[in-house]
Design a protein around this motif. Structure first.
Motif, short mmCIF file in Angstrom:
data_model
loop_
_atom_site.label_atom_id
_atom_site.label_comp_id
_atom_site.label_asym_id
_atom_site.label_seq_id
_atom_site.Cartn_x
_atom_site.Cartn_y
_atom_site.Cartn_z
N UNK A 62 8.66 70.52 27.21
CA UNK A 62 7.45 70.11 26.51
C UNK A 62 6.23 70.21 27.41
N UNK A 63 6.41 69.97 28.72
CA UNK A 63 5.32 70.10 29.67
C UNK A 63 5.91 70.19 31.06
N UNK A 64 5.40 71.08 31.92
CA UNK A 64 5.92 71.13 33.29
C UNK A 64 5.66 69.81 34.00
N UNK A 65 6.53 69.48 34.93
CA UNK A 65 6.35 68.25 35.71
C UNK A 65 5.19 68.41 36.67
N UNK A 66 4.62 67.29 37.10
CA UNK A 66 3.48 67.32 38.00
C UNK A 66 3.81 67.99 39.33
N UNK A 67 5.08 67.91 39.75
CA UNK A 67 5.49 68.51 41.02
C UNK A 67 6.20 69.85 40.83
N UNK A 68 6.07 70.45 39.65
CA UNK A 68 6.72 71.73 39.37
C UNK A 68 5.97 72.89 40.01
N UNK A 69 6.64 74.04 40.08
CA UNK A 69 5.99 75.24 40.59
C UNK A 69 4.83 75.65 39.67
N UNK A 70 5.02 75.46 38.36
CA UNK A 70 3.96 75.82 37.41
C UNK A 70 2.68 75.04 37.69
N UNK A 71 2.80 73.74 37.84
CA UNK A 71 1.63 72.90 38.10
C UNK A 71 1.07 73.16 39.49
N UNK A 72 1.96 73.29 40.47
CA UNK A 72 1.51 73.52 41.84
C UNK A 72 0.76 74.82 41.99
N UNK A 139 3.34 72.76 48.57
CA UNK A 139 4.66 72.12 48.57
C UNK A 139 5.57 72.72 47.51
N UNK A 140 4.99 73.22 46.42
CA UNK A 140 5.78 73.80 45.33
C UNK A 140 6.52 75.06 45.77
N UNK A 141 6.07 75.70 46.87
CA UNK A 141 6.75 76.90 47.35
C UNK A 141 7.98 76.56 48.18
N UNK A 142 8.16 75.30 48.51
CA UNK A 142 9.37 74.88 49.22
C UNK A 142 9.30 75.10 50.71
N UNK A 143 8.77 76.26 51.13
CA UNK A 143 8.69 76.58 52.56
C UNK A 143 7.28 76.38 53.10
N UNK A 210 9.30 81.57 40.71
CA UNK A 210 9.58 80.14 40.62
C UNK A 210 9.05 79.47 39.36
N UNK A 211 7.96 79.98 38.79
CA UNK A 211 7.36 79.32 37.63
C UNK A 211 8.25 79.49 36.40
N UNK A 212 8.18 78.53 35.48
CA UNK A 212 9.04 78.56 34.29
C UNK A 212 8.28 78.96 33.02
N UNK A 213 6.96 78.85 33.01
CA UNK A 213 6.17 79.19 31.82
C UNK A 213 5.91 80.70 31.81
#
Length: 247
Positions: A62-72, A139-143, A210-213
């Motif tokens: 329904x919506x990406x999380x605030x800490x998701x790759x999409x939002x980041x 931070x969303x990139x993990x590395x 990484x993004x889901x949208x």
């Protein structure tokens, strides 16, 4: 070559003719680069408008999380793009060279439009435009987004000299650009924007994986294609000025 072009070229100094044709090629390449970027951006906008792959569609959260790759990615690339727009406006006022001014306009126009889309998605998802937690960018990139480009800082200004993310320019370098004129300003702008684009391409490639949208991934792919095309153009423009990208 048409008869008209032959008549126009007759009697023209060979060096001047070569320069005119080279300028025409540069203009065409710059226009093609921005057209490509806008094409992908437009496709993403249409997809968003019809709900293709947007949050709430079948199989999409329904919506990406605030800490998701999409939002980041949306948050960080909006900041990244804003600096490219700022650099472009600076060099526009420091040179009379048509080709550099046209490239700067294309970059500013394309990235301002894309930035609006990214911020619009955050509004649509009802997510903050500032990263949650300690606010650390990438931070969303993990590395941490490390690909050899400078980044760091923990506050909104990225530490003492404003370096937030890969490829971003230090405030002191922006100030230096604003003090230069003519070819010196052109060379520094092309070098700084080359670094900036390399960092932006790395970020966009990370979103693609990484993004889901889906619409956001398509926009990211468009950024990769458009900025890689401009990287080649800027390399050629630097060579024309007896310079090259910074190591």
């Amino acid at each position: 070559m048409t008869a008209k072009r032959t008549a126009e070229d007759e009697g023209e100094d060979p060096h001047a003719l070569a320069e005119r044709r080279k300028t025409a090629r540069v203009r065409w390449a710059a226009g093609a680069a921005v057209a490509l970027a806008l094409l992908f951006a437009g496709a993403a906008t249409v997809a968003s408008a019809r709900g293709d792959g947007e949050p709430g569609a079948p199989g999409v959260p329904s919506s990406p999380a605030a800490d998701s790759a999409d939002a980041g990615f949306a948050r960080d690339m909006a900041v990244h793009h804003q600096q490219a727009v700022e650099m472009s406006f600076i060099v526009r006022d420091r040179t009379d060279d048509e080709d550099v001014r046209r490239l700067a306009y294309d970059i500013a126009n394309t990235q301002a439009n894309q930035r609006g889309m990214l911020l619009g998605w955050l509004d649509l998802w009802e997510l903050p435009k500032v990263a949650p937690g300690d606010g650390r960018p990438m931070a969303w990139m993990g590395d941490g987004g490390g690909d050899g480009h400078a980044h760091g800082g923990h506050g909104p200004d990225g530490g003492d000299d404003g370096v937030l993310m890969p490829g971003m320019v230090r405030r002191s370098e922006l100030e230096r650009l604003g003090r230069l004129d003519g070819e010196r300003a052109e060379v520094l702008f092309l070098q700084l924007m080359t670094d900036h684009h390399k960092g932006g391409v790395a970020m966009a490639e990370a979103c693609v994986s990484r993004c889901s949208v889906p619409a956001e991934r398509r926009l990211a792919r468009g950024m990769v294609e458009g900025q890689q095309s401009e990287l080649g153009l800027m390399r050629d423009m630097l060579a024309e000025r007896g310079a090259k990208p910074r190591p």
